[in-house]
Design a protein around this motif. Structure first.
Motif: not given
Length: 720
Positions: A355-384
């Motif tokens: 995204v920085q290489a596009t030249g369209l932004v001066s700064s960018i921040a990406i944070e993972p956010r939990e959507i669903t938590p892990p359940q047993g052996d099943e992993p959870g899901q995160v949005a960026l």
């Protein structure tokens, strides 16, 4: 002492007698004459002199002695008894309760006292004129010696501040600091009982105050002692992870009880573990700073580093905070992951860089956010969640320059990089120069349909005047390509496209000014593909590149329609030999399907110039007509060989490059090698962050009458 004891007893007796008689005391000389000091036994036997006013009596010696002793005992009793009664001392004094044993004192008593006398045999290593280190002759006692010396020398105060005029006090001050540095560095390698002995010498001056008879010098005797080992290792919740992740991450940390203690290894393994957790699907993992507790009694260090993995997750959606500018859908297209893939921190970082290489932004921040938590052996899901700050989108640029193949050149451009969101740019460009005039309007769509795919539509009008051709052209060209770039150099890149153009042109005229012009209407398709295994896009030192191209054209001129195909293969190879890079290039091209003069001069093949055969002018190699004017050909062969030699100057940024090039152009569709032109020379390269700056000076080894004796080329980037 004997006199003193006797005098003390006699004084007590005399004093008691005087008190009893209630008479004023005599002087000490009257009570104890000199004869008593000289012969105390006889004086005691003779008794005490008569008291004035009393009749003279004769007392036996035994009686006199007993009387004195009795008087002394009575005086002591009268003095001590009242004091004892006043203090009321008990007959027995109770003993205090015993103290609890101190574990630290107990541990310290178990440590053997260091041997400060018997050092092992030492071998000197001279670091400089002022600094000598001595280590155990038996290298098994300090196997890290070489690495240790390198590390210490880089940090040494003596080495950093050494001058020819150093005095002994100056050297002594630096030596004290270096002694602390040696001990600290030894502890880094696990030697916590090490000893360093500092010895200063030299700096003596002759009697007349002349220069020092010997230069000041310091020697350090380094006795590492026993190396400590890792003791207990506590990694917090990491050991509670289920298989196989728990075992994998524990093996990544790779420090076991009993391993030699090395502080740098803790730092390295912490970084490795953090990277492994981030790459293994744990976006919220946290690692505390490591704590090392040294136990001298066990000759070990206990390591504690609290690790909280935080749960395993997969990628979900990409969410933009400015969807009208760069939508989440477009950002997901740029990303190199799909929803449902195991989270990897490197892919998150790659998205940020893209995204920085596009030249369209001066700064960018990406944070993972939990959507669903892990359940047993099943992993959870995160949005960026992607937060963007817009950069200025409009650019006005200009350049004035001179190129050996382009002449004087003035260029100006205006661009809006996101006029058609997302990443749809419009660019207006103009060139005024001695050899080229151009006006163009370009639409460019970056990351079109997929990452690093670009759609370009370019309309332009130009007037070109080179060594070989003069052409006035109006064209429309469209290209769809997959690019290799500095952010992601690809093993395979490609381009396909189409163009239609009208051109009024002729071969350049230097002898006959009235050569006729011809008009050409040309439509064509083109495609190329590149396989690239080199290690660097701008300045490769190993690997190879092979590019193949194919371009069928249909051309109409003077009511004659011609069909032909332009094709070629360009191969390049790079090999490091020590600090020198040997580079070789071979280029073969051909046009089949039409005669030479049915092909527009601008579509024919030429050789010569800074990216072809150096030592010759641009497009100057090839067949010529009866007037000596280049006419181009239908086949081309080029060879180049050069050595890029590091000089060490300017911190290694300057290279010297001897080279030899050769090329041949034929009017036939297959090379006939009728005339092969060879050039040779030498160049320099100055390496920068954006690629090397190149200056080459070449001479033609077998020139014809139209070639100059020398040619100079200046450009950005390697010749090939």
């Amino acid at each position: 002492m004997r006199k003193f004891g006797f005098v003390f007893a006699a004084c007590y007796a005399a004093h008691s007698a005087l008190l009893a008689a209630q008479e004023p005391p005599r002087s000490l000389d009257e009570l104890i004459p000199d004869s008593a000091v000289e012969d105390p036994e006889s004086w005691a036997a003779d008794g005490v002199d008569d008291v004035p006013g009393e009749p003279e009596q004769s007392v036996p010696a035994e009686t006199a002695t007993d009387t004195v002793e009795a008087d002394v005992e009575e005086a002591l009793r009268e003095t001590i008894d009242p004091l004892s009664n006043a203090l009321a001392l008990p007959e027995t004094i109770p003993l205090p309760d015993p103290l609890e044993p101190d574990p630290e004192v107990t541990a310290l008593t178990a440590i053997d006292a260091p041997n400060l006398v018997e050092f092992p045999d030492l071998a000197e290593e001279e670091i400089s004129n002022e600094l000598v280190l001595a280590f155990p002759l038996d290298q098994s006692l300090f196997p890290e010696r070489r690495e240790f010396v390198t590390r210490f020398t880089a940090l040494s105060n003596i080495e950093a501040l050494e001058t020819d005029g150093d005095t002994l006090p100056q050297l002594g001050a630096r030596a004290r600091a270096d002694e602390d540095l040696l001990l600290e560095t030894l502890r880094t390698y696990g030697y916590y009982d090490a000893e360093v002995v500092r010895q200063l010498s030299g700096g003596r001056r002759n009697g007349d105050g002349a220069e020092a008879a010997t230069d000041p010098r310091v020697r350090f005797d380094v006795i590492p002692g026993q190396r400590y080992v890792f003791g207990d290792i506590d990694l917090g919740l990491l050991d509670e992870l289920p298989s196989p992740d728990g075992e994998e991450f524990r093996s990544v940390f790779a420090i076991q009880p009993g391993d030699p203690l090395y502080a740098d290894r803790i730092v390295e393994r912490r970084v490795d573990l953090d990277l492994a957790l981030g790459e293994g699907g744990y976006p919220f993992a946290s690692l505390d700073d490591p704590q090392l507790v040294i136990d001298h009694a066990r000759v070990a260090g206990d390591l504690t580093m609290e690790v909280d993995p935080g749960g395993k997750y997969v990628f979900g959606a990409v969410v933009s905070d400015k969807p009208e500018f760069l939508s989440g859908k477009h950002l997901a297209r740029i990303a190199r992951f799909e929803p449902g893939e195991t989270y990897r921190r490197s892919l998150e970082t790659d998205l940020r860089r893209a995204v920085q290489a596009t030249g369209l932004v001066s700064s960018i921040a990406i944070e993972p956010r939990e959507i669903t938590p892990p359940q047993g052996d099943e992993p959870g899901q995160v949005a960026l969640d992607v937060s963007l700050e817009k950069a200025p989108l409009r650019t006005i640029s200009g350049a004035i320059g001179f190129g050996t193949e382009e002449g004087v050149r003035l260029e100006a451009a205006w661009e809006h990089r996101n006029l058609f969101p997302p990443e749809g740019a419009l660019r207006l460009r103009g060139i005024l120069g001695t050899r080229e005039q151009l006006g163009s309007i370009t639409f460019r769509k970056n990351n079109f349909l997929a990452r690093d795919q670009v759609l370009t539509v370019d309309a332009y009008a130009s007037d070109l005047d080179t060594e070989a051709i003069e052409a006035r052209t109006v064209a429309l060209r469209g290209t769809f390509e997959r690019l290799s770039n500095l952010l992601f150099q690809k093993e395979l890149s490609w381009a396909v496209g189409a163009e239609v153009l009208w051109s009024d042109e002729r071969n350049a005229t230097f002898v006959t000014a009235q050569a006729p012009r011809e008009q050409y209407l040309i439509a064509g398709l083109f495609g190329r593909a590149t396989i690239d295994t080199s290690d660097d896009l701008l300045d490769p030192s190993s690997g190879f590149r092979v590019t193949g191209s194919l371009a069928p054209d249909v051309s109409r001129s003077n009511d004659v329609t011609s069909f032909y195909v332009r094709n070629g293969v360009d191969a390049r190879y790079y090999q490091s030999v020590g600090s020198t890079v040997v580079a070789a290039r071979a280029n073969v091209a051909s046009i089949v399907g039409a005669d030479t003069f049915d092909i527009a001069p601008s579509r024919r093949l030429y050789a010569g110039g800074g990216s072809s055969v150096r030592g010759y002018a641009f497009q100057a190699i090839g067949p010529r007509d009866a007037n000596g004017e280049p006419i181009g050909g239908r086949s081309l062969v080029e060879f180049s060989l050069e050595a890029r030699i590091e000089t060490g100057f300017l911190d290694g940024a300057l290279e010297v490059v001897p080279f030899v090039d050769a090329g041949s152009v034929s009017t036939r569709s297959t090379p006939d090698f009728g005339v092969i032109r060879v050039g040779a020379g030498v160049g320099v390269r100055y390496k920068t962050n954006f690629g090397p700056i190149r200056v080459d000076v070449g001479v033609p080894l077998n020139p014809d009458e139209f070639d100059s004796p020398i040619a100079v080329y200046v450009s950005l980037g390697q010749a090939f």
